[in-house]
Motif scaffolding. Structure first.
Motif, PDB file in Angstrom:
ATOM      1  N   UNK A 291       0.846  -1.194   0.000  1.00  0.00           N
ATOM      2  CA  UNK A 291       0.000   0.000   0.000  1.00  0.00           C
ATOM      3  C   UNK A 291       0.884   1.247   0.000  1.00  0.00           C
ATOM      4  N   UNK A 292       0.592   2.185  -0.883  1.00  0.00           N
ATOM      5  CA  UNK A 292       1.252   3.488  -0.868  1.00  0.00           C
ATOM      6  C   UNK A 292       0.349   4.511  -1.546  1.00  0.00           C
ATOM      7  N   UNK A 293       0.871   5.715  -1.760  1.00  0.00           N
ATOM      8  CA  UNK A 293       0.026   6.800  -2.273  1.00  0.00           C
ATOM      9  C   UNK A 293      -0.429   6.567  -3.712  1.00  0.00           C
ATOM     10  N   UNK A 294       0.232   5.664  -4.443  1.00  0.00           N
ATOM     11  CA  UNK A 294      -0.183   5.418  -5.825  1.00  0.00           C
ATOM     12  C   UNK A 294      -1.505   4.651  -5.875  1.00  0.00           C
ATOM     13  N   UNK A 295      -1.762   3.809  -4.846  1.00  0.00           N
ATOM     14  CA  UNK A 295      -3.050   3.111  -4.783  1.00  0.00           C
ATOM     15  C   UNK A 295      -4.174   4.060  -4.376  1.00  0.00           C
ATOM     16  N   UNK A 296      -3.841   4.980  -3.487  1.00  0.00           N
ATOM     17  CA  UNK A 296      -4.858   5.915  -2.990  1.00  0.00           C
ATOM     18  C   UNK A 296      -4.149   7.204  -2.600  1.00  0.00           C
ATOM     19  N   UNK A 297      -4.373   8.299  -3.323  1.00  0.00           N
ATOM     20  CA  UNK A 297      -3.667   9.556  -3.030  1.00  0.00           C
ATOM     21  C   UNK A 297      -3.942  10.113  -1.637  1.00  0.00           C
ATOM     22  N   UNK A 298      -5.032   9.648  -1.010  1.00  0.00           N
ATOM     23  CA  UNK A 298      -5.320  10.131   0.339  1.00  0.00           C
ATOM     24  C   UNK A 298      -4.206   9.741   1.316  1.00  0.00           C
ATOM     25  N   UNK A 299      -3.466   8.679   0.987  1.00  0.00           N
ATOM     26  CA  UNK A 299      -2.381   8.256   1.857  1.00  0.00           C
ATOM     27  C   UNK A 299      -1.288   9.313   1.966  1.00  0.00           C
ATOM     28  N   UNK A 300      -1.107  10.113   0.934  1.00  0.00           N
ATOM     29  CA  UNK A 300      -0.105  11.174   1.005  1.00  0.00           C
ATOM     30  C   UNK A 300      -0.414  12.119   2.153  1.00  0.00           C
ATOM     31  N   UNK A 301      -1.676  12.507   2.256  1.00  0.00           N
ATOM     32  CA  UNK A 301      -2.067  13.443   3.311  1.00  0.00           C
ATOM     33  C   UNK A 301      -2.076  12.762   4.677  1.00  0.00           C
ATOM     34  N   UNK A 302      -2.592  11.530   4.736  1.00  0.00           N
ATOM     35  CA  UNK A 302      -2.638  10.824   6.013  1.00  0.00           C
ATOM     36  C   UNK A 302      -1.233  10.582   6.556  1.00  0.00           C
ATOM     37  N   UNK A 303      -0.340  10.100   5.688  1.00  0.00           N
ATOM     38  CA  UNK A 303       1.032   9.836   6.122  1.00  0.00           C
ATOM     39  C   UNK A 303       1.739  11.132   6.494  1.00  0.00           C
ATOM     40  N   UNK A 304       1.531  12.186   5.702  1.00  0.00           N
ATOM     41  CA  UNK A 304       2.167  13.481   5.997  1.00  0.00           C
ATOM     42  C   UNK A 304       1.726  14.006   7.362  1.00  0.00           C
ATOM     43  N   UNK A 305       0.437  13.895   7.672  1.00  0.00           N
ATOM     44  CA  UNK A 305      -0.063  14.355   8.974  1.00  0.00           C
ATOM     45  C   UNK A 305       0.561  13.559  10.114  1.00  0.00           C
ATOM     46  N   UNK A 306       0.644  12.235   9.933  1.00  0.00           N
ATOM     47  CA  UNK A 306       1.231  11.388  10.978  1.00  0.00           C
ATOM     48  C   UNK A 306       2.707  11.707  11.179  1.00  0.00           C
ATOM     49  N   UNK A 307       3.415  11.925  10.077  1.00  0.00           N
ATOM     50  CA  UNK A 307       4.855  12.222  10.161  1.00  0.00           C
ATOM     51  C   UNK A 307       5.077  13.585  10.791  1.00  0.00           C
ATOM     52  N   UNK A 391       7.286   9.411 -11.489  1.00  0.00           N
ATOM     53  CA  UNK A 391       6.344   8.349 -11.831  1.00  0.00           C
ATOM     54  C   UNK A 391       5.400   8.794 -12.950  1.00  0.00           C
ATOM     55  N   UNK A 392       5.042   7.854 -13.803  1.00  0.00           N
ATOM     56  CA  UNK A 392       4.106   8.151 -14.890  1.00  0.00           C
ATOM     57  C   UNK A 392       2.654   8.100 -14.418  1.00  0.00           C
ATOM     58  N   UNK A 393       2.462   7.610 -13.183  1.00  0.00           N
ATOM     59  CA  UNK A 393       1.112   7.553 -12.622  1.00  0.00           C
ATOM     60  C   UNK A 393       0.670   8.964 -12.257  1.00  0.00           C
ATOM     61  N   UNK A 394      -0.479   9.379 -12.773  1.00  0.00           N
ATOM     62  CA  UNK A 394      -0.996  10.711 -12.486  1.00  0.00           C
ATOM     63  C   UNK A 394      -1.599  10.743 -11.090  1.00  0.00           C
ATOM     64  N   UNK A 395      -1.113  11.652 -10.272  1.00  0.00           N
ATOM     65  CA  UNK A 395      -1.626  11.793  -8.912  1.00  0.00           C
ATOM     66  C   UNK A 395      -2.678  12.886  -8.892  1.00  0.00           C
ATOM     67  N   UNK A 396      -3.928  12.564  -8.521  1.00  0.00           N
ATOM     68  CA  UNK A 396      -4.981  13.584  -8.507  1.00  0.00           C
ATOM     69  C   UNK A 396      -4.775  14.579  -7.371  1.00  0.00           C
ATOM     70  N   UNK A 397      -5.611  15.586  -7.360  1.00  0.00           N
ATOM     71  CA  UNK A 397      -5.525  16.610  -6.321  1.00  0.00           C
ATOM     72  C   UNK A 397      -5.818  15.990  -4.964  1.00  0.00           C
ATOM     73  N   UNK A 398      -4.942  16.267  -3.992  1.00  0.00           N
ATOM     74  CA  UNK A 398      -5.127  15.789  -2.625  1.00  0.00           C
ATOM     75  C   UNK A 398      -5.579  16.973  -1.783  1.00  0.00           C
TER      76      UNK A 398
END
Length: 761
Positions: A291-307, A391-398
């Motif tokens: 699991x990482x942000x490429x599966x679900x961009x919400x993880x970027x924000x969740x992980x950033x908040x935790x860090x 990465x070539x994967x497009x990350x939507x707006x978080x």
């Protein structure tokens, strides 16, 4: 609520939540904040819909109720969750841990059948426990009517399974390989069926393990420290075994990812406002299901908040020009330094796995990692941030933030450059060379030649000292190849490549055909070292190979010396009087210190060998005199430690003095790491120390990436001669050239600071 203005403000922010369920949620969170004063209530609401509000309200109210039976007088937010930790089901801390796990389970969206998941855990316990132990568990369930709730019993069993896995890790009767095999077999039982119930079961065991790892201090006794280390290694080893087994089970991993996603999100949200969860365990959890942000961009924000929450003190410290001791950040908590290492290691591991880069820059994380010598972890952060940016994967707006790949690529490259530069500044030339090679595409290209050159300087110095002369040619050849590689790649980029790395003026000069190019520097350096060592025949041989003129006579030597004096900053241009000797006696230090103690500004630097621990020499400069302090000699006696503590040690921790270093973090780290015969180290703090490199970079951004030699050239008209940087600093006596180099390194910090901040003199 009305007794606290921040609570009133909070109620105003959620006044639109008028239905009864959400009112209970709000009041529950306010109760919960008694345990965790810095709780981000809005974050909790954002990620949990009203249909699950009752679970949050329930756990918050119960936690607040539990707090009334414990000492909750601490208002330190780091301390807030410490009462939620526990390790044994028989101790007093298990109840709050069970409440936490139960509450987090209630926050999981779209749970599968919890009763089926409970049966999975029971089957694991049946294989792990004796009949007597199982009877005790069942009897406990029957005796406690209030624990008949299926979700509560599920949380209890997850804790029991996790605890049984930790016991395997700490079983002294098992060899390391046997422990690992036993852990994997236990994990395989959890995956005996490819079902959502099994996924929920293993997910909550991960959650229980994350609560076992203590984040707050323990006793300082040796026995307790050993027990504390074991209690931390147990959950990590168990989580690693489960992660390894799950990641190989492709079918189980694929079908269970949705359930695992929901559980992991619940734990990450909790981690954004509490220190009760060990982020290392969550990293293993994420790795298990890939699991990482490429599966679900919400993880970027969740992980950033935790860090951010986990590193809130450290991230604030990174923005300060004044250097604060790590031990002073949380001075009221026991074992603060060890806690910081655990906290930083966990947060960086989570960052590397989850990719919070749309929300978080890797640069401050690299600074924190370097401070604790987490070089490998810092490398992983660089790789992760660069991978996300390319990465070539497009990350939507978080949320409200759009992932700008161009900007994030620049940040990733900047982080890599900072990592390699700091390794070089720490005289870890082999490490810097290795990192520049491994991270060549990620930003290492811009430091590749310089790192290779200084590694060659260091190696040639050592092999000449050991008379292993054939190695010199190999080092020259490695530098030549690094220049050819970078030139070739730059030519390709000019033809349409996508390389975003930018070479500063130092790197451009190294690639040129000028006098200070890398090719010419390494050859001159080799010949000079051979000449100093009396190896004239070897020097003649190399000169012939490289088509260089080499005449070993007095006239040639004098001409070369005169040329160096013309090009580089010299002792007589800066200071009057003779070149200082090394101070190895306490009384010598006291007398010399008395001569400069009333100066307004002081400069510092330290020298060391890569293979040794601590500093070999400490330079402490006033405006008109430099002290060269023999740290190994003075710190080996009680009187020497006392002299250090009462002179330079006291001044560096003074609130009234200004002590200037140039990127001094590594110097201070080496000074602290120096062996000290006394229990109390002579360097008690560094509140007086400021970083001239950071100040210069703020005033003139073009200087941010430049070393001391180039900054000297900018402000003082000439660069420093760094020929002695790779000397053998642990050898005695030091040569005159070594003493001049060392003294000027510290004195120029004073001179540069006077140019930067004339109003502070």
């Amino acid at each position: 609520a009305h007794s606290n203005s921040s609570n009133i403000a909070f109620l105003g922010n959620i006044k639109h939540l008028v239905d009864k369920t959400m009112q209970r949620l709000a009041l529950g969170i306010l109760s919960f904040s008694r345990l965790i004063p810095s709780l981000n209530c809005l974050t909790v609401i954002q990620y949990h819909t009203p249909t699950r509000a009752r679970h949050l309200s329930s756990i918050a109210t119960k936690l607040a109720s539990h707090s009334s039976h414990h000492d909750m007088t601490s208002t330190n937010p780091v301390d807030g969750g410490s009462h939620l930790n526990g390790f044994s089901s028989g101790n007093d801390n298990t109840a709050p841990m069970e409440e936490t796990l139960f509450g987090l389970l209630g926050c999981v969206a779209d749970k599968p059948d919890v009763e089926s998941a409970l049966n999975v855990l029971k089957s694991v316990m049946a294989t792990a426990s004796t009949n007597v132990e199982m009877e005790e568990v069942e009897q406990q369930e029957n005796d406690n009517n209030h624990e008949s709730n299926i979700e509560r019993r599920f949380a209890q069993h997850a804790i029991l399974v996790a605890e049984s896995m930790c016991e395997i890790v700490n079983d002294a009767n098992l060899h390391k390989k046997e422990r690992w095999q036993t852990l994997q077999k236990r994990a395989e039982v959890l995956q005996s069926d490819v079902s959502e119930a099994n996924v929920l079961a293993i997910s909550m065991v991960f959650g229980a393990l994350s609560l076992f790892s203590p984040e707050t201090g323990g006793s300082s006794s040796n026995n307790n420290n050993k027990k504390n280390e074991e209690s931390q290694s147990g959950p990590k080893a168990a989580a690693s075994a489960m992660s390894s087994t799950t990641s190989r089970n492709k079918n189980f991993r694929h079908k269970g990812r949705m359930v695992a996603n929901n559980v992991l999100k619940s734990f990450l949200v909790h981690s954004s406002c509490s220190d009760t969860i060990n982020l290392t365990i969550l990293t293993h959890f994420a790795k298990a299901f890939k699991i990482n942000h490429e599966q679900d961009p919400q993880y970027s924000e969740l992980a950033a908040n935790a860090i951010r929450y986990s590193l809130r003190h450290d991230l604030e410290d990174c923005t300060s020009t004044v250097l604060v001791d790590p031990a002073e950040i949380m001075s009221t908590i026991a074992n603060a330094e060890e806690m910081k290492k655990q906290r930083v290691s966990s947060a960086l591991a989570l960052a590397s796995q989850m990719g919070p880069w749309p929300m978080l820059s890797p640069v401050p994380l690299i600074d924190i990692a370097i401070e604790l010598d987490y070089w490998h972890t810092a490398e992983q952060v660089c790789v992760s941030s660069y991978k996300a940016a390319t990465s070539k994967v497009e990350v939507p707006i978080v949320g409200a933030i759009q992932f700008n790949k161009e900007e994030r690529l620049e940040e990733a490259i900047k982080a890599t450059e900072a990592l390699i530069y700091t390794a070089m500044d720490a005289r870890l030339f082999r490490l810097a060379d290795n990192m520049a090679t491994k991270l060549y595409e990620q930003g290492g290209q811009s430091k590749y030649v310089e790192a290779r050159l200084y590694h060659a300087f260091d190696t040639i110095t050592k092999v000449v000292h050991k008379r292993q002369l054939p190695i010199i040619e190999r080092q020259v050849d490695r530098v030549d190849k690094s220049v050819e590689k970078v030139k070739s790649d730059l030519a390709k980029d000019e033809g349409g490549g996508n390389n975003k790395q930018v070479l500063d003026e130092t790197q451009v000069l190294l690639l040129s055909d000028e006098t200070d190019s890398a090719r010419k520097q390494i050859r001159r350096f080799a010949l000079n070292k051979l000449t100093e060592a009396g190896e004239a025949a070897a020097a003649h041989r190399l000169a012939a190979i490289y088509d260089m003129e080499y005449v070993y006579d007095e006239k040639t030597i004098l001409e070369a010396a005169a040329e160096r004096r013309r090009r580089y900053l010299q002792w007589e241009e800066c200071l009057n009087g003779g070149i200082p000797n090394v101070l190895s006696e306490p009384q010598e230090l006291r007398i010399a210190f008395d001569r400069i103690r009333n100066d307004a500004v002081f400069g510092i630097d330290a020298e060391w060998d890569e293979e040794t621990t601590g500093a070999g020499l400490f330079q402490f400069s006033g405006r008109n005199e430099v002290l060269l302090i023999d740290i190994p000699a003075l710190s080996s006696t009680e009187e020497g430690v006392k002299a250090l503590s009462e002179t330079v040690g006291a001044l560096m921790n003074s609130s009234e003095a200004t002590v200037v270093g140039f990127s001094p973090r590594q110097d201070l780290s080496r000074l602290r790491a120096s062996k000290c015969v006394s229990n109390d180290h002579w360097l008690s703090g560094t509140r007086a120390v400021v970083d001239a490199q950071r100040i210069a970079g703020e005033k003139e951004p073009k200087l941010r990436k430049l070393g001391l030699a180039r900054v000297c050239q900018h402000y003082l008209g000439k660069p420093l001669d760094k020929a002695e940087q790779c000397s053998m600093w642990s050898s005695r006596p030091l040569s005159e050239n070594q003493r001049v180099y060392a003294a000027l390194d510290a004195w120029t910090c004073v001179a540069i600071y006077e140019k930067l901040c004339p109003e502070r003199q």
